[in-house]
Write an enzyme that holds these catalytic residues in place. Structure first.
Site, PDB file in Angstrom:
ATOM      1  N   GLU A 251       3.710  -8.666   2.334  1.00 35.45           N
ATOM      2  CA  GLU A 251       2.681  -8.099   3.266  1.00 35.45           C
ATOM      3  C   GLU A 251       3.297  -6.951   4.211  1.00 35.45           C
ATOM      4  O   GLU A 251       2.840  -5.726   4.034  1.00 35.45           O
ATOM      5  CB  GLU A 251       2.638  -9.042   4.194  1.00 35.45           C
TER       6      GLU A 251
ATOM      7  N   GLU B 157       6.576 -16.879  13.034  1.00 29.03           N
ATOM      8  CA  GLU B 157       4.966 -16.418  12.851  1.00 29.03           C
ATOM      9  C   GLU B 157       4.175 -17.822  13.575  1.00 29.03           C
ATOM     10  O   GLU B 157       2.919 -17.681  13.993  1.00 29.03           O
ATOM     11  CB  GLU B 157       4.691 -16.379  11.343  1.00 29.03           C
TER      12      GLU B 157
END
Ligand code: BGC
Length: 875
Positions: A474, A748
């Site tokens: 990502e 996260e």
């Protein structure tokens, strides 16, 4: 001398090279050993030569004495600046008594190439090999090696090099690397490419010289994001022009063209996301030296030009910022070792190895270990965090990768010949050059670790653009993450140049509709191989993501006094608001947004509520911005629009008892923080919020969109006590839960790993995502109480309003503002507090302290620059 002028900067940088703005901005700091020092006037002088300044023959710009207390963001207004010229400048100031300082030391900047017609170099690369088709993956296209020899015949006065690439380049001159890591940085290459400028006057010698280049696929032609590779272009190209001025007045130019030579070399592939293989047996020995025989090398493939804007580099260079030694090593089987770096870091390791020619070693990287002690690689998705090195078999060989990076704490050395030990590898920590500006230490070691994790989260992810994470496939500029963390980021580190570039990335991908995207840079569309279709990479207009287009420029104004960003971003902000307006139903935004309160835990905030709240917030910021840049009519319009949205919001989402639709912490904190409620509703909302947090056992339920606002809202509404309870909460979910379980970066997810469930779903489980680290904002602005004044931003006027609380015995905080160092240190002993404040010259502060020892109410003390200590009683 009562005041000294120091730390001169142009466009936020010390002596920058290759600027392409015709109105660069000047900055300086004043330093004094005395208190209460203010600037009352300044004089700037700019000349085309250092000596001219010393001789008082100022030929470019002399402001004469300007009565002003501004020492930031002073816009150049002298003679038209010319391409490829150096300019020298100095400044002196008058203090509040009218006493003039000495002239500062002389600083400089240089201009880059200003017109497309001045960029005469061709773009060169390696011709595709026969097997390369559209479907070939970037991994089959090895980095190119290039070289060019020339002879400098005379004595050199100045030698400047301008270079860039579609892809990544490492440029060496006479064997010395002169480019930063990952140059030219990531932009939407379809629209804009940054040119780097280098001064090689001190490296050039008379005689034969060599430019050599390694050219990688990088973001341009390699894997980027999760949707594929060769997103911007099929293969990389490099372009460079050097201008050598001799002392006799003649000029020689070296440019990339057909006379350069190209080949492939030891780097078999090198990809940002897929790792690298380096075969040292294929090294091109001596190719960086003059006299190397490159007869067998190929003629480059050349392209005459490239159709995007070529601009000076705005972002700071990417550097190796620190080296880390591993803290432990474990031999897991023959020739295999697992290291613990002691810190989840971003970059790579440099390996020392001795062994037979052709031996292959693999360096594998992971953030966590599985329960059996092996590397936890499941969360990488398609990314491959492995580098391979094939030994040449001569002495001790050192290997580190070139155009890839990894997010990791643990390193596995596989196939290592001989015995490895703690000195075999060293961690190279890389990030954009964003020097540390903020620090916080408290009496609580876990809070200190949390603070460190926040900073490491930033360091790991501020790499050309603010990425979401550094490990899985990502690593993109997610705008929502960036905006929620922006204020923390600006306290922690000097991100002025970094965000100055990122807001342009956001502008570059604003949609014709006015929508700001959820990732920047964008690529417009990409070809998705698996589905063989074109996809839009981004989704436009996600609330809280798209709003970064307004919030980040606003943050730059608050922290750096940057009105130029507000001005150049203004039309885009207006179009964004118009777009949101058009896409609303009676000022209520629809609920189609994808991400809601991303990764919240135990509560779901309705999408249309978040969307409308952010619509209101952005509108209010645009009203403020309009006011600041001198558009009062616009300000009135947006203020009214804000009031109207607020009314619609109350009608739609707030019931008679003041309960807000969804009844979530995020719903309450957004409503309170963005000023969307009546005074009565505010009271009710605070009560519901407090109840919800307390009923959960002093725990959070917010996701990315709410998290940064929880503690500030509690403090704003006299609930410091609860704010501290949340801060020091160790039970799941909380900030300290991860700290308690060994985290060295911000995870996260609240539940990235839990005692009850182990690892969360691996497809979405990064251990280095900074969004939840946005609690750092509260630590600086509330706990330490260092806040700027919106009207006199960049800390020209400072509010010091520490939230004294017995939860902590002391807090020591500092922030290096553009004016200089601000310090707020407090401690509590028994029922007595002591606060020591320091503020820089040319600023003033208002110190807010408890009235009669009662927390929550404040009396004011005005402070001029200098240090002051306040002692008082706490009830
Ligand atoms: C990223 C986030 C981002 C999100 C959008 C994720 O895959 O890692 O941080 O903001 O997508 O919801």
């Amino acid at each position: 001398m009562s005041v000294q002028v120091v730390d001169l900067k142009v466009e936020y940088a010390t002596n920058p090279l290759g600027l392409t703005t015709l109105e660069p901005r000047f900055f300086w700091k004043s330093k004094s050993s005395k208190s209460n020092k203010l600037q009352s006037a300044y004089q700037i002088q700019v000349a085309s030569d250092r000596q001219l300044l010393l001789d008082q023959m100022v030929d470019i710009w002399d402001t004469a004495k300007v009565n002003s207390d501004e020492s930031l963001q002073i816009t150049y207004q002298g003679k038209q600046l010319e391409a490829e010229k150096h300019y020298y400048w100095r400044v002196r100031i008058w203090d509040e008594e009218g006493i003039v300082s000495e002239w500062s030391e002389i600083a400089y900047w240089s201009m880059g190439i200003l017109e497309r017609s001045q960029w005469k170099a061709k773009w060169i690369g390696r011709k595709p090999e026969a097997h390369v088709t559209k479907e070939t993956t970037s991994l089959e296209i090895p980095p190119a090696y290039m070289r060019k020899e020339f002879v400098a015949t005379k004595q050199v006065k100045r030698a400047m090099v301008y270079a860039s690439a579609l892809g990544l380049y490492e440029l060496s001159f006479n064997g010395n690397v002169i480019s930063p890591l990952f140059a030219p940085g990531w932009t939407d290459y379809h629209k804009r490419v940054q040119i780097q400028a280098y001064d090689v006057t001190n490296v050039i010698k008379q005689g034969a010289q060599v430019f050599s280049v390694i050219l990688g696929n990088g973001w341009y032609a390699g894997t980027v994001g999760f949707l594929g590779d060769r997103v911007y272009g099929a293969r990389p190209l490099f372009s460079m022009q050097a201008k050598i001025e001799y002392t006799d007045g003649t000029v020689e130019e070296i440019r990339t063209d057909e006379t350069w030579k190209v080949t492939k070399g030891p780097l078999l592939y090198s990809d940002m996301i897929m790792g690298e293989t380096y075969d040292a047996t294929l090294e091109l020995i001596g190719y960086q030296e003059a006299g190397y025989d490159d007869k067998e090398w190929e003629v480059p493939d050349t392209r005459p030009g490239y159709n995007a804007l070529l601009t000076g580099t705005i972002e700071p260079p990417i550097i190796v910022a620190e080296q880390l030694k591993p803290i432990s090593i474990q031999k897991t089987k023959d020739n295999t070792y697992i290291y613990d770096m002691g810190q989840n870091m971003v970059g790579w390791v440099k390996v020392a190895v001795q062994g037979a020619k052709g031996t292959k070693i693999t360096v594998s990287h992971a953030e966590m270990l599985n329960p059996d002690g092996s590397l936890y690689l499941e969360n990488l998705r398609k990314a491959v965090q492995q580098d391979h090195y094939i030994l040449k078999g001569i002495g001790t060989e050192y290997y580190e990768p070139k155009f890839t990076f990894h997010g990791f704490r643990y390193v596995e050395l596989i196939g290592y010949p001989g015995e490895a030990d703690l000195d075999t590898i060293i961690g190279q920590v890389i990030h954009s050059d964003i020097p540390k500006t903020g620090n916080i230490t408290t009496s609580n070691a876990m809070i200190n670790q949390l603070f460190s994790n926040i900073d490491w989260g930033q360091r790991g992810n501020f790499l050309s653009v603010p990425t979401d994470c550094p490990q899985r496939d990502e690593r993109m500029g997610w705008t929502g993450d960036a905006q929620i963390f922006a204020r923390t980021a600006t306290y922690n580190r000097d991100v002025a140049k970094f965000f100055d570039k990122f807001y342009i990335d956001m502008l570059d991908c604003q949609q014709p509709s006015g929508a700001f995207t959820d990732v920047a840079p964008d690529a417009g569309w990409i070809r998705h191989k698996m589905w063989n279709t074109r996809l839009n990479w981004h989704a436009p207009d996600n609330p809280g993501w798209g709003d970064a287009g307004v919030i980040i420029p606003w943050t730059m104004y608050l922290m750096y006094g940057d009105k130029q960003v507000l001005e150049s971003n203004y039309d885009a902000s207006v179009r964004w608001i118009q777009y949101l307006h058009d896409m609303s139903d009676n000022l209520i935004r629809p609920d189609y947004a994808n991400y809601e309160d991303w990764l919240s835990i135990g509560s779901t905030t309705p999408k249309e509520l978040i969307a409308t709240a952010y619509f209101a917030y952005s509108t209010q910021l645009v009203a403020k911005i309009a006011e600041i840049i001198g558009k009062p009519d616009d300000a009135a319009y947006y203020n009214q629009l804000f009031v109207d949205i607020t009314k619609a919001y109350q009608q739609k989402f707030v019931d008679e008892q003041g309960k807000i639709y969804g009844h979530t912490q995020t719903g309450y904190v957004l409503s309170l923080s963005f000023g969307l409620l009546t005074p009565e509703q505010q009271k009710q909302a605070v009560q519901y919020l407090v109840e919800d947090i307390t009923e959960r056992g002093n725990k959070l339920s917010t996701g990315f969109m709410g998290v940064a606002y929880v503690l500030p809202v509690l403090s704003d509404y006299a609930q410091d006590d609860l704010a501290y309870k949340l801060l020091v909460q160790e039970q799941f979910p909380s900030w300290l839960y991860s700290v308690n379980h060994g985290a060295t970066t911000i995870w996260e997810r609240w539940d990235g790993w839990t005692e009850h469930n182990g690892f969360q779903t691996p497809s979405m489980n990064s251990f280095n995502h900074y969004a939840y680290g946005s609690v750092g904002e509260w630590m600086y602005r509330y706990m330490a109480g260092m806040e700027t004044d919106e009207q006199q931003s960049a800390f020209k006027h400072i509010h010091i309003k520490p939230r004294l609380d017995r939860t902590l015995a002391f807090v020591e905080a500092s922030y290096e503002s553009l004016y200089g160092l601000i310090r707020s240190n407090w401690k509590i002993t028994g029922d007595q507090y002591e606060l020591t404040v320091e503020i820089p010259a040319n600023t003033t502060a208002t110190v807010h302290l408890p009235i009669d020892g009662k927390l929550g109410e404040y009396e004011l003390h005005n402070l001029g620059s200098g240090t002051a200590t306040f002692i008082g009683k706490l009830v």
